[in-house]
Design a protein around this motif. Structure first.
Motif, PDB file in Angstrom:
ATOM      1  N   ASP A  69      72.965  48.979  40.886  1.00 37.39           N
ATOM      2  CA  ASP A  69      72.206  47.799  40.468  1.00 37.39           C
ATOM      3  C   ASP A  69      71.599  47.989  39.084  1.00 37.39           C
ATOM      4  O   ASP A  69      71.709  47.119  38.235  1.00 37.39           O
ATOM      5  CB  ASP A  69      71.081  47.492  41.465  1.00 37.39           C
ATOM      6  CG  ASP A  69      71.624  47.146  42.835  1.00 37.39           C
ATOM      7  OD1 ASP A  69      72.650  46.445  42.908  1.00 37.39           O
ATOM      8  OD2 ASP A  69      71.025  47.599  43.828  1.00 37.39           O
ATOM      9  N   ARG A  70      70.941  49.141  38.885  1.00 36.58           N
ATOM     10  CA  ARG A  70      70.237  49.337  37.617  1.00 36.58           C
ATOM     11  C   ARG A  70      69.813  50.784  37.462  1.00 36.58           C
ATOM     12  O   ARG A  70      69.770  51.538  38.426  1.00 36.58           O
ATOM     13  CB  ARG A  70      69.001  48.448  37.550  1.00 36.58           C
ATOM     14  CG  ARG A  70      67.909  48.859  38.529  1.00 36.58           C
ATOM     15  CD  ARG A  70      66.725  47.896  38.541  1.00 36.58           C
ATOM     16  NE  ARG A  70      65.660  48.428  39.371  1.00 36.58           N
ATOM     17  CZ  ARG A  70      64.585  49.042  38.919  1.00 36.58           C
ATOM     18  NH1 ARG A  70      64.415  49.210  37.629  1.00 36.58           N
ATOM     19  NH2 ARG A  70      63.658  49.481  39.736  1.00 36.58           N
ATOM     20  N   VAL A  71      69.474  51.127  36.221  1.00 34.49           N
ATOM     21  CA  VAL A  71      68.812  52.398  35.941  1.00 34.49           C
ATOM     22  C   VAL A  71      67.339  52.153  36.229  1.00 34.49           C
ATOM     23  O   VAL A  71      66.713  51.291  35.613  1.00 34.49           O
ATOM     24  CB  VAL A  71      69.014  52.834  34.472  1.00 34.49           C
ATOM     25  CG1 VAL A  71      68.158  54.061  34.163  1.00 34.49           C
ATOM     26  CG2 VAL A  71      70.477  53.109  34.179  1.00 34.49           C
ATOM     27  N   ALA A  72      66.782  52.884  37.187  1.00 38.15           N
ATOM     28  CA  ALA A  72      65.376  52.709  37.554  1.00 38.15           C
ATOM     29  C   ALA A  72      64.462  53.448  36.580  1.00 38.15           C
ATOM     30  O   ALA A  72      63.413  52.943  36.195  1.00 38.15           O
ATOM     31  CB  ALA A  72      65.135  53.200  38.972  1.00 38.15           C
ATOM     32  N   GLU A  73      64.867  54.659  36.192  1.00 40.42           N
ATOM     33  CA  GLU A  73      64.078  55.463  35.272  1.00 40.42           C
ATOM     34  C   GLU A  73      64.876  56.695  34.879  1.00 40.42           C
ATOM     35  O   GLU A  73      65.912  56.992  35.455  1.00 40.42           O
ATOM     36  CB  GLU A  73      62.743  55.882  35.899  1.00 40.42           C
ATOM     37  CG  GLU A  73      62.898  56.806  37.106  1.00 40.42           C
ATOM     38  CD  GLU A  73      61.571  57.204  37.728  1.00 40.42           C
ATOM     39  OE1 GLU A  73      60.668  57.623  36.975  1.00 40.42           O
ATOM     40  OE2 GLU A  73      61.456  57.101  38.959  1.00 40.42           O
TER      41      GLU A  73
END
Length: 186
Positions: A69-73
């Protein structure tokens, strides 16, 4: 010539000089902050043969078909960046069925500098993979196992049961074995 006009003659060059120093300093700070960072190449080594999917499946807590989904951190651990990704799990091949996982992969960008593991590209948001991961106790994350061997999967084909990589991993999970190179308590 009065004192006032003498002071003006001295003040103007001093003000102009201070402005020039401020502009130059600002320019340097902008250059320094916008300048390209360094690319660090990291070589990975594993305690067992991660090309053997039956060993990876045996060591993993989860083997899933998941879409990034995404790079969280990006976290710094022992001086190196680890990129944390949020993934949506489409299918669980091994492990407790879950809807989402937070997976961690060595590499990423910290500040201006980037670290890349040789031969192991970072996961790409929007892409579906078969992922094998080991739970990181106390962190709420799962460390990816196997580097670049995460096959990209056609999400629709996987849902319809027509994905070769998913079938291969399902077979590896069925035949999984603990890596004999590791103590059983890992």
């Amino acid at each position: 010539m009065g004192v006032l006009s003498m002071n003006r003659r001295l003040v103007r060059p001093l003000v102009a000089g201070a402005v020039a120093v401020a502009v130059a300093s600002g320019g340097w700070l902008a250059y320094d902050s916008l300048g390209a960072g360094e690319m660090h190449s990291v070589h990975s080594s594993y305690a067992f043969d991660v090309k053997d999917e039956t060993k990876v499946a045996g060591f993993a807590d989860y083997v899933v078909v998941a879409t990034v989904d995404r790079v969280a951190e990006v976290q710094e651990r022992d001086g190196a960046p680890y990129t944390v990704f949020d993934v949506t799990v489409d299918m669980t091949l091994k492990g407790e069925p879950v809807k989402t996982l937070r997976v961690v992969q060595l590499g990423g960008t910290l500040g201006k500098d980037a670290w890349r593991v040789e031969g192991e590209p970072l996961l790409r948001p929007g892409t579906t993979y078969v992922l094998a991961a080991k739970t990181e106790q106390g962190r709420g994350t799962h460390q990816l196992i196997g580097g670049a061997d995460f096959p990209v999967v056609d999400r629709e084909a996987a849902r319809a049961g027509r994905s070769g990589p998913v079938a291969d991993w399902r077979d590896s999970v069925d035949r999984q074995r603990w890596p004999q190179e590791l103590p059983k308590s890992s």
